[in-house]
Design an enzyme around this catalytic site. Structure first.
Site, PDB file in Angstrom:
ATOM      1  N   LYS A  14       0.970  -1.205   0.159  1.00 53.29           N
ATOM      2  CA  LYS A  14       0.075  -0.076  -0.012  1.00 53.29           C
ATOM      3  C   LYS A  14       1.050   1.209   0.125  1.00 53.29           C
ATOM      4  O   LYS A  14       2.197   1.312   0.543  1.00 53.29           O
ATOM      5  CB  LYS A  14      -0.756   0.003   1.255  1.00 53.29           C
ATOM      6  CG  LYS A  14      -1.937  -1.026   1.323  1.00 53.29           C
ATOM      7  CD  LYS A  14      -2.794  -0.757   2.699  1.00 53.29           C
ATOM      8  CE  LYS A  14      -3.714  -1.778   2.628  1.00 53.29           C
ATOM      9  NZ  LYS A  14      -4.826  -1.721   1.695  1.00 53.29           N
ATOM     10  N   ARG A  69     -10.078 -11.924   2.475  1.00 49.79           N
ATOM     11  CA  ARG A  69     -10.975 -13.045   1.724  1.00 49.79           C
ATOM     12  C   ARG A  69     -10.288 -14.196   1.816  1.00 49.79           C
ATOM     13  O   ARG A  69     -10.686 -15.236   2.076  1.00 49.79           O
ATOM     14  CB  ARG A  69     -11.581 -12.508   0.320  1.00 49.79           C
ATOM     15  CG  ARG A  69     -10.333 -12.256  -0.617  1.00 49.79           C
ATOM     16  CD  ARG A  69     -10.519 -11.678  -1.935  1.00 49.79           C
ATOM     17  NE  ARG A  69     -10.877 -10.198  -1.662  1.00 49.79           N
ATOM     18  CZ  ARG A  69     -11.197  -9.400  -2.524  1.00 49.79           C
ATOM     19  NH1 ARG A  69     -11.491  -9.702  -3.827  1.00 49.79           N
ATOM     20  NH2 ARG A  69     -10.960  -7.970  -2.126  1.00 49.79           N
TER      21      ARG A  69
HETATM   22  N1  BES Z   1      -7.879  -3.805   4.633  1.00 54.64           N
HETATM   23  C1  BES Z   1      -8.196  -3.602   3.191  1.00 54.64           C
HETATM   24  C2  BES Z   1      -9.612  -2.712   3.027  1.00 54.64           C
HETATM   25  C3  BES Z   1      -9.724  -1.442   3.600  1.00 54.64           C
HETATM   26  C4  BES Z   1      -9.366  -0.195   2.844  1.00 54.64           C
HETATM   27  C5  BES Z   1     -10.511  -1.218   4.916  1.00 54.64           C
HETATM   28  C6  BES Z   1      -9.251   0.976   3.577  1.00 54.64           C
HETATM   29  C7  BES Z   1     -10.635   0.062   5.429  1.00 54.64           C
HETATM   30  C8  BES Z   1      -9.996   0.965   4.832  1.00 54.64           C
HETATM   31  C9  BES Z   1      -8.099  -4.805   2.358  1.00 54.64           C
HETATM   32  O1  BES Z   1      -7.437  -5.713   2.622  1.00 54.64           O
HETATM   33  C10 BES Z   1      -7.747  -4.343   0.775  1.00 54.64           C
HETATM   34  O2  BES Z   1      -6.830  -4.017   0.988  1.00 54.64           O
HETATM   35  N2  BES Z   1      -8.579  -4.359   0.131  1.00 54.64           N
HETATM   36  C11 BES Z   1      -8.136  -3.830  -1.142  1.00 54.64           C
HETATM   37  C12 BES Z   1      -8.733  -4.871  -2.103  1.00 54.64           C
HETATM   38  C13 BES Z   1      -8.108  -4.808  -3.536  1.00 54.64           C
HETATM   39  C14 BES Z   1      -6.586  -5.130  -3.531  1.00 54.64           C
HETATM   40  C15 BES Z   1      -8.843  -5.770  -4.405  1.00 54.64           C
HETATM   41  C16 BES Z   1      -8.984  -2.508  -1.421  1.00 54.64           C
HETATM   42  O3  BES Z   1     -10.052  -2.262  -0.896  1.00 54.64           O
HETATM   43  O4  BES Z   1      -8.377  -1.605  -2.242  1.00 54.64           O
HETATM   44 MN    MN Z   2      -5.510  -5.522   2.371  1.00 53.94          MN
END
Ligand code: BES
Ligand code: MN
Ligand code: ZN
Length: 496
Positions: A274, A348
């Protein structure tokens, strides 16, 4: 934690007094305070044009009769007073009283249940996570530690308060876990904190890397493999229905109800890392698990007449030389293979193994999972409603009803084949990401592939797990969203 006590309605001789004032007057609620102060309170409220609208407060300093201050809290129309508005009134009072160490709170004019809801709201709003503040001066800390509720019926009020006190305790268990920094709260530490809840009568099992490897939790282990911190899966059992009968014999065991939480104690994204800005927010990525743990503590604390299990999948998602790569194929506990195209879609993978294990091992009546799963969910519903998905209209309707009641709001999202199809992989049974359009939904579709047809609901709480501003009953920070919602689901539909 505020200490709540109940006593027969009578005007205190000194200190602070809180009054609930309705838009329809509500002289009965003034507990004789106005007379005792020679009408100073009603004159002050008139001068302030205080009308008793919900959400409004008015503070009157030194009104006489020995009182240091009177805080009037608006509650709208008396007859229309709901549990939620009562809780919010308690929360507003708590803020208005922050400078007083103790206060009396007149609730004699409303029912014992609503009075207890007022106490719950005040308690929830007073939460503070200050474990790591070492230099704060005492005079800068909120001072309120004692609320004496002045009520019409002490016995009834105490009875109404007992389960709500357990709810507040459960919410605090959850808020504490979610607030902890990620260097302190990693999977093994969180498992230890779950184990400590055995003191409440929960039975707690912990699976470590050896057991998980033997079982074949390949998806969860894939996420965990980049971290120096070992993974854990914790199973908490509350046997409030089948436990032991009055004769001390084991009674028959019915199907339990099950709650499953995503517990990523820190989500860097892994190799699909990230951006640095805001990454600290990803300490909250175990909030689904935090809610499940807080819920189990609540059920135990109020001795709920239900058999419930809570499972949490605890991992840290880190990039390293041992981390999963984009393109890796992992074999899940269900046997289905997953092509991991983005290591940041890790929640997931964790839920897939824990949910499949849950239905396989415990054959529950239903499973509800909670996860801070997708940023896309925040794009859809913002920070007001959590999105939920279900393969069962009855469970979905029950969840919607308790969401409206508790104010932990939910909005149902669709599941459909057309979304499921997008998970097709070129080399494995499925891939773990799709394109951005509808990606909160395709994430839910992914999870559905691991519930094996069981009655199930998935709550994507990404936008609700923490709050960047204070609300009536929740100070900014970890919200424990879902503890009260699911506790109410249990008490309304699955007890007795
Ligand atoms: N934990 C994150 C989702 C999240 C993002 C929760 C911001 C709270 C605030 C999750 O694991 C994630 O990174 N999701 C990605 C999925 C994508 C890579 C398909 C997302 O939502 O960008
Ligand atoms: Mn994630
Ligand atoms: Zn995550």
């Amino acid at each position: 934690m505020i200490d709540i006590s109940f006593s027969k309605s009578a005007l205190p001789k000194s200190g602070a007094l809180v009054l609930l004032v309705g838009e329809d007057g509500g002289a009965d609620l003034l507990a004789g305070a106005d007379e005792a102060t020679g009408g100073a309170i009603s004159r002050a409220l008139a001068a302030a044009e205080f009308k008793g609208k919900p959400g409004t407060t008015c503070t009157i300093l030194a009104p006489g009769a020995g009182l240091s201050r009177v805080v009037a809290i608006g509650i709208g129309q008396h007859d229309a007073l709901t549990q939620r508005v009562a809780e919010e009134a308690g929360g507003h009072a708590c803020v208005a009283l922050a400078r007083d160490p103790a206060a009396a709170f007149a609730t004699g004019g409303i029912s014992a249940e609503l009075g207890a809801a007022v106490a719950l709201g005040a308690t929830l709003r007073a939460y503070r996570f200050d474990r790591y503040r070492t230099t704060e001066r005492a005079e800068d800390k909120p001072r309120l530690t004692k609320l004496s509720m002045l009520v019409a019926n002490v016995a009834k009020s105490k009875e109404a308060w007992a389960p709500l006190k357990a709810t507040a305790d459960g919410v605090f268990v959850s808020r504490d876990l979610v607030s902890e920094p990620p260097n302190i709260l990693f999977p093994a530490e969180m498992a230890e904190r779950c184990r400590a809840l055995e003191a409440l009568g929960l039975k707690v099992e912990v699976l470590g890397p050896k057991e998980l490897t033997k079982l074949g939790f390949g998806a969860l282990l894939g996420v965990s493999q980049g971290s120096a911190r070992e993974p854990r899966v914790v199973v908490m059992h509350w046997n409030g229905a089948s436990g032991t009968s009055t004769k001390g014999k084991k009674t028959g065991r019915a199907q339990p109800i099950a709650f499953v939480g995503k517990g990523v104690t820190f989500d860097t994204g892994g190799i699909s890392i990230k951006p640095a800005g805001g990454m600290e927010d990803m300490k909250w990525d175990m909030a689904g698990a935090g809610t499940v743990v807080g819920l189990m503590a609540t059920l135990a604390g109020r001795n709920a007449k239900v058999d419930a299990i809570g499972l949490v999948g605890l991992v840290e998602n880190m990039p390293s030389g041992t981390a999963m790569r984009p393109g890796d194929v992992v074999k899940s506990y269900s046997g289905q293979t997953i092509e991991v195209l983005n290591t940041d879609a890790e929640g997931r993978l964790v839920l897939a193994d824990v949910l499949y294990y849950c239905q396989q091992k415990y054959d529950p009546k239903f499973m509800v999972d909670l996860a801070t799963l997708t940023g896309a969910m925040i794009v859809s519903l913002g920070h007001e409603y959590a999105g939920y998905f279900s393969n069962d209209d009855t469970l979905a309707a029950q969840l919607f009803a308790v969401a409206e009641e508790t104010g932990e709001k939910l909005w149902r999202m669709p599941l459909a084949d057309c979304y499921d199809k997008q998970l097709k992989s070129d080399i494995a049974d499925m891939k773990n990401i799709t394109g951005r359009p509808g990606s909160a939904i395709t994430a839910a579709q992914f999870i559905q592939r691991f519930v094996n047809g069981k009655t199930w609901a998935h709550l994507d709480i990404a936008g609700l797990a923490w709050s960047s501003k204070d609300t009536a009953t929740t100070p900014k920070g970890a919200t424990a969203y879902g503890v009260r919602l699911l506790d109410r689901l249990v008490s309304t539909y699955y007890e007795g």
